[in-house]
Design an enzyme around this catalytic site. Structure first.
Site, short mmCIF file in Angstrom:
data_model
loop_
_atom_site.label_atom_id
_atom_site.label_comp_id
_atom_site.label_asym_id
_atom_site.label_seq_id
_atom_site.Cartn_x
_atom_site.Cartn_y
_atom_site.Cartn_z
N GLN A 141 -9.69 10.90 7.69
CA GLN A 141 -9.52 9.51 8.16
C GLN A 141 -8.47 8.83 7.29
O GLN A 141 -8.10 7.69 7.55
CB GLN A 141 -10.84 8.74 8.01
N CYS A 161 9.21 1.88 15.72
CA CYS A 161 9.53 0.64 16.42
C CYS A 161 8.58 0.48 17.61
O CYS A 161 8.41 1.41 18.40
CB CYS A 161 10.97 0.69 16.92
N ARG A 213 0.83 -1.22 0.00
CA ARG A 213 0.00 0.00 0.00
C ARG A 213 0.86 1.26 0.00
O ARG A 213 0.49 2.27 -0.60
CB ARG A 213 -0.96 -0.01 1.19
N GLY A 236 -16.76 11.86 0.93
CA GLY A 236 -16.18 10.56 0.57
C GLY A 236 -15.97 9.62 1.74
O GLY A 236 -14.99 8.88 1.76
N CYS A 279 11.11 0.55 21.10
CA CYS A 279 11.79 1.76 21.61
C CYS A 279 11.16 3.05 21.07
O CYS A 279 11.53 4.14 21.47
CB CYS A 279 13.28 1.74 21.27
N HIS A 322 -6.40 8.70 11.67
CA HIS A 322 -6.02 7.29 11.61
C HIS A 322 -4.55 7.08 11.30
O HIS A 322 -4.15 6.00 10.89
CB HIS A 322 -6.90 6.55 10.59
P1 OAD Z 1 -15.15 3.77 3.05
O1 OAD Z 1 -14.48 2.87 2.06
O2 OAD Z 1 -15.91 3.11 4.14
O3 OAD Z 1 -16.15 4.73 2.30
C1 OAD Z 1 -15.76 5.44 1.16
C2 OAD Z 1 -16.93 6.30 0.73
O4 OAD Z 1 -16.51 7.06 -0.37
C3 OAD Z 1 -18.16 5.49 0.28
O5 OAD Z 1 -19.31 6.02 0.93
C4 OAD Z 1 -18.23 5.75 -1.23
O6 OAD Z 1 -19.56 5.82 -1.70
C5 OAD Z 1 -17.54 7.10 -1.35
N1 OAD Z 1 -16.90 7.38 -2.64
C6 OAD Z 1 -16.25 6.52 -3.46
N2 OAD Z 1 -15.71 7.18 -4.50
C7 OAD Z 1 -16.01 8.49 -4.34
C8 OAD Z 1 -15.73 9.68 -5.07
N3 OAD Z 1 -15.02 9.67 -6.19
N4 OAD Z 1 -16.21 10.86 -4.60
C9 OAD Z 1 -16.94 10.90 -3.46
N5 OAD Z 1 -17.23 9.81 -2.72
C10 OAD Z 1 -16.77 8.62 -3.15
O7 OAD Z 1 -14.03 4.75 3.61
P2 OAD Z 1 -14.00 5.57 4.98
O8 OAD Z 1 -15.34 6.08 5.32
O9 OAD Z 1 -12.89 6.54 4.85
O10 OAD Z 1 -9.88 2.88 9.00
O11 OAD Z 1 -13.58 4.44 5.99
C11 OAD Z 1 -13.32 4.77 7.32
C12 OAD Z 1 -12.22 3.91 7.87
O12 OAD Z 1 -12.51 2.51 7.65
C13 OAD Z 1 -10.87 4.10 7.20
O13 OAD Z 1 -10.16 5.23 7.65
C14 OAD Z 1 -10.16 2.83 7.58
C15 OAD Z 1 -11.27 1.84 7.31
O14 OAD Z 1 -11.20 0.64 8.02
C16 OAD Z 1 -8.66 2.61 9.45
O15 OAD Z 1 -7.75 2.28 8.72
C17 OAD Z 1 -8.52 2.77 10.92
#
Ligand code: OAD
Length: 255
Positions: free
Chosen positions: A102, A128, A71, A193, A131, A120
């Protein structure tokens, strides 16, 4: 007006002194970074428990670190899109602007945004677990590429992990406080998003609304937040945000 026609939205923005934007994976989708949920989302194919928890990192370090290294490589190749640049431009328009994300991809900062509140963590930072020594991405690459079986270790012998929040872990406290403070003071809150399913980030738009903010959702899909939103702008954030920022600039001309 390029995109705003709703009279109550226009009224709210005209009066706004504090604008907050909360972004999720969707804003980076047009940069080529996959989202987590929805069609082709990462978590529809992979198990978060197996890849995004400290237990799995400890038990299957090589698998987890190969996944994060992959990634990191994807993110390094991606570029900010017009949505990221529009939010950078928005930062100087209202009296106060706060950008909370996020996302762990650093694309807001690469688009020029300052003081981004990362909830996040950041995938391009590593440290690490024993340490606490921090590793820049270049230093990490060096250790990873020379590591036995893709298990990166610090000079002290401790395992090196990415600076991201895994399931079951607490969010960085200072950033969470900044996010709450900005949210409760907001007059206009943009939820961009995000599927608004992961707490505590998902609480922020709701808190803003409870505090009287005008809530605008920008998303390609309907979400659990849509019912709460005062205005829904449906579509790609990379197309909507540049138009919205132009409108906000018209409504809030610089003093
Ligand atoms: P999600 O993958 O849950 O949601 C992404 C959102 O973006 C969805 O509602 C889509 O419909 C929308 N979407 C996709 N393409 C788009 C575009 N071009 N323009 C506008 N909207 C669009 O992602 P997050 O809500 O960010 O956590 O997820 C939250 C957390 O869940 C992440 O930060 C991560 C994950 O597990 C950690 O890593 C702690």
């Amino acid at each position: 007006m390029k995109i705003l026609s709703d009279p109550s939205a226009i009224e709210a923005i005209k009066k706004a002194k504090n604008i907050v934007a909360l972004t999720g994976a969707g804003i980076s989708a047009e940069s080529g970074i996959p989202t987590f949920r929805g069609e082709n989302g990462l978590w529809t194919k992979l198990s978060p428990e197996e890849l995004a928890s400290f237990e799995s990192f400890y038990q299957n370090t090589a698998v987890v670190m190969e996944w994060y290294k992959h990634r990191q490589e994807v993110i390094k190749k991606c570029k900010p899109n017009p949505g990221h640049y529009a939010l950078c431009e928005l930062s100087s328009v209202p009296e106060h602007f706060n950008l909370i994300t996020q996302n762990i991809d650093g694309l807001h900062q690469r688009a020029g945004s300052r003081d981004v509140v990362e909830l996040h963590g950041n995938l391009l930072e590593n440290y690490c677990v024993r340490c606490g020594q921090k590793y820049s991405i270049e230093e990490f690459d060096d250790v990873f590429n020379n590591a036995m079986n893709h298990v990166p270790r610090c000079n002290c012998g401790g395992l090196i992990r990415p600076n991201v929040v895994w399931f079951g872990e607490a969010l960085p406290r200072e950033n969470l406080e900044l996010a709450y403070n900005a949210t409760i003071q907001s007059d206009v809150f943009l939820s961009i998003g995000t599927s608004a399913q992961v707490r505590p980030a998902a609480d922020l738009p709701v808190l803003a609304k409870q505090g009287g903010a005008f809530l605008i959702e920008i998303n390609t899909q309907h979400t659990v937040l849509s019912e709460e939103a005062d205005l829904i702008l449906q579509g790609n954030s990379g197309e909507i945000l540049p138009q919205l920022v132009e409108d906000i600039k018209t409504l809030l001309p610089k003093a």
